[in-house]
Design an enzyme around this catalytic site. Structure first.
Site, PDB file in Angstrom:
ATOM      1  NE  ARG A 182      -8.400   0.119   4.788  1.00 43.41           N
ATOM      2  CZ  ARG A 182      -7.963   1.350   4.965  1.00 43.41           C
ATOM      3  NH1 ARG A 182      -8.326   2.038   6.025  1.00 43.41           N
ATOM      4  NH2 ARG A 182      -7.162   1.912   4.092  1.00 43.41           N
ATOM      5  CG  LEU A 183      -7.079  -8.243   7.801  1.00 49.25           C
ATOM      6  CD1 LEU A 183      -7.965  -9.384   8.279  1.00 49.25           C
ATOM      7  CD2 LEU A 183      -5.641  -8.736   7.668  1.00 49.25           C
ATOM      8  NE  ARG A 215      -3.140  -1.653   4.321  1.00 50.71           N
ATOM      9  CZ  ARG A 215      -4.307  -1.733   3.726  1.00 50.71           C
ATOM     10  NH1 ARG A 215      -5.128  -2.709   4.023  1.00 50.71           N
ATOM     11  NH2 ARG A 215      -4.684  -0.840   2.829  1.00 50.71           N
ATOM     12  NE  ARG A 241      -3.997   6.576  -8.062  1.00 53.42           N
ATOM     13  CZ  ARG A 241      -3.905   6.319  -6.752  1.00 53.42           C
ATOM     14  NH1 ARG A 241      -3.674   7.282  -5.899  1.00 53.42           N
ATOM     15  NH2 ARG A 241      -4.066   5.087  -6.312  1.00 53.42           N
ATOM     16  CD  GLU A 243       2.436 -13.361  15.596  1.00 54.79           C
ATOM     17  OE1 GLU A 243       2.269 -12.191  15.996  1.00 54.79           O
ATOM     18  OE2 GLU A 243       2.005 -14.350  16.212  1.00 54.79           O
ATOM     19  CG  ASN A 269       2.341   1.560  -5.237  1.00 57.76           C
ATOM     20  OD1 ASN A 269       3.189   1.358  -4.382  1.00 57.76           O
ATOM     21  ND2 ASN A 269       1.924   0.617  -6.073  1.00 57.76           N
ATOM     22  CB  SER A 284      -8.229  -5.904  -4.461  1.00 51.87           C
ATOM     23  OG  SER A 284      -8.842  -4.666  -4.724  1.00 51.87           O
ATOM     24  CG  LEU A 320      10.504 -16.879  -3.550  1.00 50.16           C
ATOM     25  CD1 LEU A 320       9.969 -16.936  -2.123  1.00 50.16           C
ATOM     26  CD2 LEU A 320      11.213 -15.530  -3.762  1.00 50.16           C
ATOM     27  CD1 TRP A 363       7.505   6.716  -2.414  1.00 48.93           C
ATOM     28  CD2 TRP A 363       7.055   7.022  -4.589  1.00 48.93           C
ATOM     29  NE1 TRP A 363       8.706   6.799  -3.082  1.00 48.93           N
ATOM     30  CE2 TRP A 363       8.452   6.987  -4.419  1.00 48.93           C
ATOM     31  CE3 TRP A 363       6.534   7.198  -5.870  1.00 48.93           C
ATOM     32  CZ2 TRP A 363       9.343   7.124  -5.489  1.00 48.93           C
ATOM     33  CZ3 TRP A 363       7.410   7.339  -6.927  1.00 48.93           C
ATOM     34  CH2 TRP A 363       8.803   7.306  -6.732  1.00 48.93           C
ATOM     35  CG  ASP A 382      -2.024   0.960   1.161  1.00 49.19           C
ATOM     36  OD1 ASP A 382      -2.318   1.451   0.050  1.00 49.19           O
ATOM     37  OD2 ASP A 382      -2.632   1.260   2.209  1.00 49.19           O
ATOM     38  CG  HIS A 415       0.515   1.879  -9.543  1.00 50.23           C
ATOM     39  ND1 HIS A 415       0.231   1.603  -8.221  1.00 50.23           N
ATOM     40  CD2 HIS A 415      -0.602   2.460 -10.045  1.00 50.23           C
ATOM     41  CE1 HIS A 415      -1.010   1.995  -7.940  1.00 50.23           C
ATOM     42  NE2 HIS A 415      -1.528   2.524  -9.036  1.00 50.23           N
TER      43      HIS A 415
END
Ligand code: FPP
Length: 241
Positions: free
Chosen positions: A194-195, A188, A33, A207, A22, A65, A131, A25, A20, A37
């Site tokens: 917030r989730l 975050r 914007r 955690e 971008n 999302s 990974l 910034w 969160d 990104h």
């Protein structure tokens, strides 16, 4: 002051990041914007490299999302264009570094050209083992649970699943990436608490750290700090010693 020391034997097995900040910034830098990104995609490169070098086996990144479609058409198009460009630019190095690229989310609305690039990246890196990088695209945590429930309902209807046999482990097999049904550490950025509908099932015992840094400024050092905080927590999973 944190000295950068972490215990390599107790690394989180799965880190999930809500990237969160971008936009903020970009505003601070008097940039667009989209440029925010772009700067965010450089931070993605760094965090993947850091996780690989440390030996963290899985990293999930919230890139787009199910709610992000509400942004302007220009920003949505630019984001998918940027994601495609990122994958095409990075894929050789990711593959050479034994990184497996995966995508999770609903594939229906993803622009065709971008999806073709993502499918090519998944196919090319599918046997890599250093990974797993899971990029969440057109992703929603509730949508993922609904999609799993729908598959389960279909299996019951087809007579291949007895509802009495359904438990948490059986349910988790229907998540987008069943191997990573637990998140150990959720980060975050930008300090928000917030989730935002990210990996709702998987973060049950995660955690959480909320570093006060905008995503484009997130560095290897911030990752080490988050892992150090994780290692200081007493993870009881609801139990008592
Ligand atoms: C949130 O910042 C960020 C996003 C919605 C997009 C995340 C995308 C990237 C980091 C680009 C590249 C990604 C990959 C995987 C290569 P925001 O726009 O909501 O920021 P704001 O809250 O400050 O406006």
């Amino acid at each position: 002051m944190f000295d950068g020391t972490i215990d390599k034997n107790r690394l989180p097995r799965h880190i999930a990041i809500i990237m969160d900040g971008n936009g903020r910034w970009a505003k601070r830098q008097h940039k667009t914007r989209i440029q925010g990104h772009e700067a965010g995609s450089r931070a993605v490169r760094e965090v993947i490299e850091s996780c690989r070098k440390l030996g963290v086996p899985a990293l999930s990144l919230y890139a787009f999302s199910t709610e992000n479609w509400r942004r302007s058409k220009t920003e949505v198009n630019a984001l998918f264009h940027l994601l495609s460009k990122y994958i095409r630019r990075e894929i050789d190095e990711l593959h050479a570094n034994n990184v497996r690229v995966r995508f999770m989310g609903r594939t229906d609305r993803i622009p065709k050209a971008a999806w073709a690039d993502f499918v090519a990246a998944m196919e090319r890196t599918k046997d890599n083992t250093a990974l797993d990088v899971c990029i969440a695209l057109n992703y929603g945590g509730r949508a993922e649970i609904v999609d799993a429930a729908r598959q389960i309902a279909e299996a019951v209807k087809a007579g291949t699943l007895d509802p009495a046999q359904l438990d948490e482990a059986a349910f988790a097999k229907h998540l987008y990436i069943p191997e990573y049904s637990e998140v150990d550490l959720l980060i975050r950025t930008s300090g928000e608490l917030r989730l935002s509908n990210f990996m709702l099932w998987q973060v049950s015992y995660a955690e959480i750290t909320v570093p006060d840094v905008l995503w484009p400024d997130f560095s290897h050092q911030h990752l080490l700090e988050a892992i150090a905080a994780y290692q200081q927590r007493d993870r009881r999973f609801g139990g008592r010693p």
